[in-house]
Design an enzyme around this catalytic site. Structure first.
Site, PDB file in Angstrom:
ATOM      1  N   PRO A   1      -7.186 -12.293  -8.028  1.00  0.00           N
ATOM      2  CA  PRO A   1      -7.653 -10.981  -8.488  1.00  0.00           C
ATOM      3  C   PRO A   1      -7.223  -9.784  -7.627  1.00  0.00           C
ATOM      4  CG  PRO A   1      -9.421 -12.103  -7.364  1.00  0.00           C
ATOM      5  CD  PRO A   1      -8.259 -13.068  -7.411  1.00  0.00           C
ATOM      6  N   CYS A   2      -5.924  -9.533  -7.597  1.00  0.00           N
ATOM      7  CA  CYS A   2      -5.407  -8.418  -6.810  1.00  0.00           C
ATOM      8  C   CYS A   2      -5.911  -7.077  -7.332  1.00  0.00           C
ATOM      9  CB  CYS A   2      -3.884  -8.462  -6.753  1.00  0.00           C
ATOM     10  SG  CYS A   2      -3.081  -8.522  -8.364  1.00  0.00           S
ATOM     11  N   HIS A   3      -6.384  -7.029  -8.571  1.00  0.00           N
ATOM     12  CA  HIS A   3      -6.943  -5.792  -9.116  1.00  0.00           C
ATOM     13  C   HIS A   3      -8.225  -5.384  -8.391  1.00  0.00           C
ATOM     14  CE1 HIS A   3      -8.848  -9.054 -11.415  1.00  0.00           C
ATOM     15  NE2 HIS A   3      -9.905  -8.251 -11.499  1.00  0.00           N
TER      16      HIS A   3
END
Length: 161
Positions: A122-124
């Site tokens: 989940p780089c967001h």
């Protein structure tokens, strides 16, 4: 090693899912659907099912075998990013400190930008120290959508960014 591909439509556009016979290797944002691989291993079914549950607000964590390709440092950053829970954000500085040096914020940002498996890794959820949305390989509108989606489906309410 043979690679397999499936395309699925999502609330944030078309996703190209890439895998080996048993592990997820990449998710790419694409403009349109293309041809799926002739052979469709079970891992692609599982990825699609879990992504659909996530987009429906029913899944908060993914349970998939991942094999993202990257440097040792990138792998370390992606492992740290995976520890940021659904509905929570962390800053690039937070991840840099966890990686061993608060001077690594730029390197963390670069590694985050090279994440081959967005959404699942989940780089967001990684934002600027000021709380602003900064950079996302899929575009800031997708990042905003994903964070807003998680905020509206998180067990606790509050501002993510």
């Amino acid at each position: 090693m043979e690679k397999f591909t499936r395309y699925i439509n999502s609330p944030i556009g078309w996703l190209e899912i890439q895998s080996t016979e048993t592990t997820l290797t990449a998710i790419c944002f694409v403009d349109k659907e293309a041809n799926n691989s002739t052979i469709q291993p079970k891992i692609l079914d599982e990825v699609e099912a879990q992504l659909k549950e996530y987009f429906a607000g029913k899944r908060k964590a993914f349970n998939l075998q991942l094999t993202p390709e990257g440097t040792e440092f990138q792998q370390k950053i992606w492992q740290l990013v995976q520890q940021v829970e659904f509905g929570v954000t962390a800053s690039y500085l937070d991840i840099a400190k966890q990686s061993g040096s608060d001077k690594n914020t730029r390197a963390v940002g670069l590694a985050n930008g090279k994440n081959p498996i967005p959404i699942i890794i989940p780089c967001h959820r990684i934002i600027g120290s000021s709380g602003k949305l900064t950079g996302y390989a899929g575009g800031l509108e997708r990042k905003r959508w994903l964070l807003t989606h998680e905020l509206s489906n998180a067990p606790t309410s509050g501002k993510l960014f």
